[in-house]
Scaffold this motif. Structure first.
Motif, mmCIF file in Angstrom:
data_model
loop_
_atom_site.group_PDB
_atom_site.id
_atom_site.type_symbol
_atom_site.label_atom_id
_atom_site.label_comp_id
_atom_site.label_asym_id
_atom_site.label_seq_id
_atom_site.Cartn_x
_atom_site.Cartn_y
_atom_site.Cartn_z
ATOM 1 N N ASN A 62 -3.513 3.804 -6.185
ATOM 2 C CA ASN A 62 -2.582 4.478 -5.284
ATOM 3 C C ASN A 62 -1.906 5.644 -5.987
ATOM 4 N N ARG A 77 2.969 2.978 -5.366
ATOM 5 C CA ARG A 77 1.932 3.438 -6.266
ATOM 6 C C ARG A 77 1.587 2.363 -7.269
ATOM 7 N N HIS A 134 -6.130 4.442 -1.034
ATOM 8 C CA HIS A 134 -6.482 5.075 -2.296
ATOM 9 C C HIS A 134 -7.972 5.440 -2.314
ATOM 10 N N PHE A 143 0.874 -1.153 0.000
ATOM 11 C CA PHE A 143 0.000 0.000 0.000
ATOM 12 C C PHE A 143 0.924 1.218 0.000
ATOM 13 N N VAL A 202 -5.889 -1.259 -1.495
ATOM 14 C CA VAL A 202 -6.201 0.042 -2.099
ATOM 15 C C VAL A 202 -7.094 0.884 -1.185
ATOM 16 N N ASP A 209 1.785 5.356 0.246
ATOM 17 C CA ASP A 209 0.771 5.169 1.275
ATOM 18 C C ASP A 209 0.802 6.260 2.337
#
Length: 788
Positions: A194, A31, A378, A28, A375, A198
């Motif tokens: 992402n 990207r 995200h 996470f 995700v 993170d």
């Protein structure tokens, strides 16, 4: 006089990027990555190799896409069949555990160049699982893993290839760009997850939530920050439970006797114990093969994977200040139940997956389940925005908060990155049209000025799906508008030389002397991350998104990427050189990559491409940023990691360090010139310097004054550096000689010339004296000509 000349030479390199989740260190932090989008250069190459006319070539490529488009629906819909054969949570849990995790330190995409199971597959699976009621079938899934993965991979390949089915409006090669940028946005939306690392995504999302917390609580009755932190806590707990499960399987898989295997498994998992007298019977059933016995238990342990991804509300309440009852209410809004999507248009799952807005599944009255944890960070900003959208007043507060947050963060970043600079925010001024305008940020360092415009606009769902009008309008707002604002302010500063006093909304006027500014570098900063689409300005021009020329557009960079750039380029001169060369790159080469790919490429040789700039038609570096991941992720976790730096010889580094520390006259111009010499030429010049210094010291030179000369090879940005070695006896003649070198014919036509003088009889390091002369235009492609 002894003179030697050399020219630059450089070869491009390829890099890496990843999205797979690591056990103990979830990806996470990394990207997302998409299946390779079909790029214009590749299209042109394939088209030129087919048929005798452009129309025939286009038709042949279109036919390939048409065949894939015809096969795709059946392959795509076959995903649903898997959930008719197996229990949904079991299948989803199995896929996450085995396909979206990896051992710490292993990066599949960095090693293989692709992901066998990209994260968006998991989203599709969760959406399909919701189209039918829960089956509760206990059939083990392990026997069909290969067929299952092959089914998904064929679907992904068909989806990519069907993009070759150009619409009928694409009649010539010139029509392609308009279609391609739309296709790229579709591919990006489909597969990339992402938008940053993170820890950076969490910070941006929670910081904005804090700015609207009071209004949010007033309307919804819970703290948005506490809600976001709960989502992130759930993600951490899933990682922890995955590792615990992995350790359990290792523990029962290790023993060397069948009895120990059985007893260890029974002690680790909540199962009915097999009577010891039946152990021998089980052992014989597996033909006394220890490997087969262990494999059976490993398969059985998969039945407990669902618990890893499930949370009851009592447990969730223990993680947060939000009450259990309130949590049930919240998760009711962001959860589905099996069967809820039975009437959904499954063809829309690829571009508008409802799981992104409701990532959880209610499996009972008191338990939620999800396999969206890779995700979740995200998705979290989207969940926050959806809650804000429920109330007009709150939505307006959120929109204002995004804008003010971006402006404040950008100002804070530049204050930290340029501590010696004059920094002015919110300067208001009257344009030649009589209208009032406002500049977001002006950063003045010596004779250089960064003119920055921040744009916090959001990319709408239709735009992400590739709706041409919405997409183009969004890109114009995020790229074209800041460009116009920045260049307009530069023009104003050029036309109003001298002491200025510009109003701001609150507080004292911004006062500075514009006559001191010679070099302007404009920059646009966005809160949204548009990936490669916004990075490549040439592509936007070809696609017809903007009618502006490349000189009328400025570099656009996201806030989180800007933070990385400013961190990894510690010197003032490095930052200025990067932002200017980054812009010049747009006008001169074709490349594939986003901002951090370009930054990693810059680390190699400061964008000094030499003849490669003319030799190569396309520089592909869409995985290059992987070289930065270890530092960016590791440093965020306070790990002892090596910080990447611009590759330079030690002598070059020492000269630049001294210039940064002493800041003599023209120190930034000199530093800018030095950054335009590649690593290979730096080392060659050092070798030549050492030989010349030794000859001068030993009296082995034929001429009274001796120097060596290096000139860069790029026609549009030629610079010269002379290294002049002299003895103590010639000290009085040094300055005149340095001036003579600067004015020599060899220096004609250069954008900058530098003489590095070294007294071979003294221990002066890294140099004894410098002499510098620059042309009226130091930059390769100026935005506007400055007035004398």
């Amino acid at each position: 006089m002894s003179r030697k000349k050399r020219k630059n030479n450089k070869s491009s390199q390829k890099g890496k990027r990843s999205t797979k989740n690591n056990i103990n260190s979830p990806d996470f932090d990394n990207r997302g990555s998409a299946p390779a989008p079909i790029k214009m250069k590749y299209f042109e190459a394939s088209i030129n190799d087919l048929g005798s006319s452009v129309e025939e070539r286009l038709e042949m490529v279109r036919e390939v896409g048409k065949v894939a488009a015809e096969k795709f629906p059946k392959q795509y819909r076959s995903i649903q069949e898997w959930f008719q054969k197996y229990d949904q949570p079991q299948l989803l849990s199995f896929c996450f555990y085995y396909f979206l995790t990896s051992e710490v330190g292993y990066d599949e995409e960095a090693v293989t160049g692709k992901l066998e199971f990209p994260p968006f597959y998991q989203e599709l699976l969760q959406a399909f699982s919701l189209t039918i009621p829960r089956s509760f079938k206990a059939t083990p899934f392990s026997n069909e893993i290969d067929n299952f993965k092959k089914n998904l991979q064929e679907m992904g390949e068909l989806y990519r290839t069907k993009q070759l089915q150009f619409p009928d409006t694409v009649l010539t090669a010139e029509d392609l760009p308009h279609h391609l940028i739309r296709t790229e946005m579709i591919m990006h939306t489909t597969a990339v997850r992402n938008w940053s690392y993170d820890h950076k995504m969490k910070k941006v999302t929670t910081d904005i939530a804090k700015k609207i917390a009071s209004n949010f609580i007033e309307h919804h009755g819970f703290d948005p920050v506490a809600f976001l932190e709960l989502l992130y806590k759930m993600t951490e707990m899933v990682e922890k439970k995955i590792n615990e499960h992995r350790l359990k399987t290792k523990e029962f898989y290790t023993p060397s006797s069948y009895r120990s295997v059985i007893e260890t498994y029974e002690s680790l998992f909540p199962v009915d114990k097999i009577p010891k007298e039946n152990h021998d019977h089980l052992w014989k059933h597996f033909a006394k093969n220890l490997r087969n016995l262990k494999a059976m238990f490993l398969m059985h342990s998969d039945y407990f994977l669902e618990k890893i991804f499930s949370f009851d509300f009592k447990t969730l309440a223990s993680y947060t200040s939000i009450s259990e009852e309130k949590l049930k209410e919240i998760f009711q809004k962001i959860s589905f139940e099996f069967g809820d999507l039975k009437d959904a248009e499954i063809d829309h799952f690829l571009l508008g997956n409802p799981v992104q807005e409701k990532p959880f599944i209610r499996v009972s009255d008191d338990t939620v389940f999800s396999t969206m944890y890779s995700v979740m960070t995200h998705f979290s900003i989207g969940l926050l925005e959806n809650f804000c959208a429920e109330n007009n007043k709150l939505r307006q507060k959120y929109t204002i908060a995004r804008g003010s947050y971006l402006e404040q963060e950008v100002k804070s970043l530049f204050e930290k990155a340029f501590p010696q600079a004059q920094i002015f925010a919110g300067s208001q001024w009257i344009g030649s049209d009589g209208k009032q305008y406002e500049n977001d940020l002006l950063v003045i360092v010596d004779r250089f000025a960064l003119v920055i415009e921040a744009k916090a606009g959001m990319v709408s769902a239709p735009a992400k799906r590739g709706a041409p009008e919405r997409l183009f309008r969004t890109l114009q707002e995020l790229i074209e508008d800041p460009s116009e604002q920045a260049l307009r302010f530069i023009e104003f500063l050029n036309e109003n030389r001298g002491d200025l006093s510009l109003k701001v909304k609150k507080g004292p006027n911004n006062r500075f002397n514009s006559a001191d500014i010679t070099y302007f570098i404009p920059l646009g900063v966005t809160l949204s991350h548009l990936g490669m689409t916004s990075t490549n300005l040439k592509q936007l021009i070809r696609a017809g998104v903007t009618k502006r020329s490349i000189e009328e557009l400025v570099t656009s960079i996201s806030l989180t990427d800007l933070e990385v750039v400013l961190d990894l380029l510690p010197q003032t001169s490095e930052k200025l050189h990067y932002f200017q060369r980054r812009r010049e790159l747009e006008a001169n080469i074709e490349y594939i990559g986003d901002e951090l790919d370009l930054l990693a490429w810059y680390m190699d040789d400061a964008f000094n491409l030499g003849k490669d700039q003319e030799k190569y038609g396309l520089f592909k570096m869409d995985l290059k940023s992987k070289e930065l991941d270890n530092y960016i992720i590791g440093s965020a976790k306070n790990e002892n990691v090596i910080k990447p730096g611009l590759r330079r010889s030690q002598w070059w580094k020492d000269i630049l360090d001294r210039l940064e520390k002493m800041q003599p006259q023209n120190w930034l111009e000199i530093s800018y010139l030095l950054h335009n010499i590649n690593y290979e030429d730096q080392n060659t010049l050092i070798q030549m310097r050492d030989r010349l210094a030794q000859d001068v010291k030993m009296g082995n030179t034929k001429q009274r004054h001796n120097w060596i000369l290096l000139q860069t090879g790029e026609k549009k940005r030629q610079f010269s550096i002379a290294v002049y070695c002299y003895s103590d006896s010639l000290k009085d003649e040094r300055n005149d000689m340095m001036h003579t070198i600067l004015e020599s014919d060899d220096m004609d036509g250069m954008k900058g010339t530098l003489v590095i003088a070294i007294n071979v009889d003294r221990q002066h390091y890294p140099y004894s004296s410098l002499a510098f002369r620059n042309a009226p235009e130091l930059f390769e492609t100026p935005y506007l000509k400055t007035k004398d």
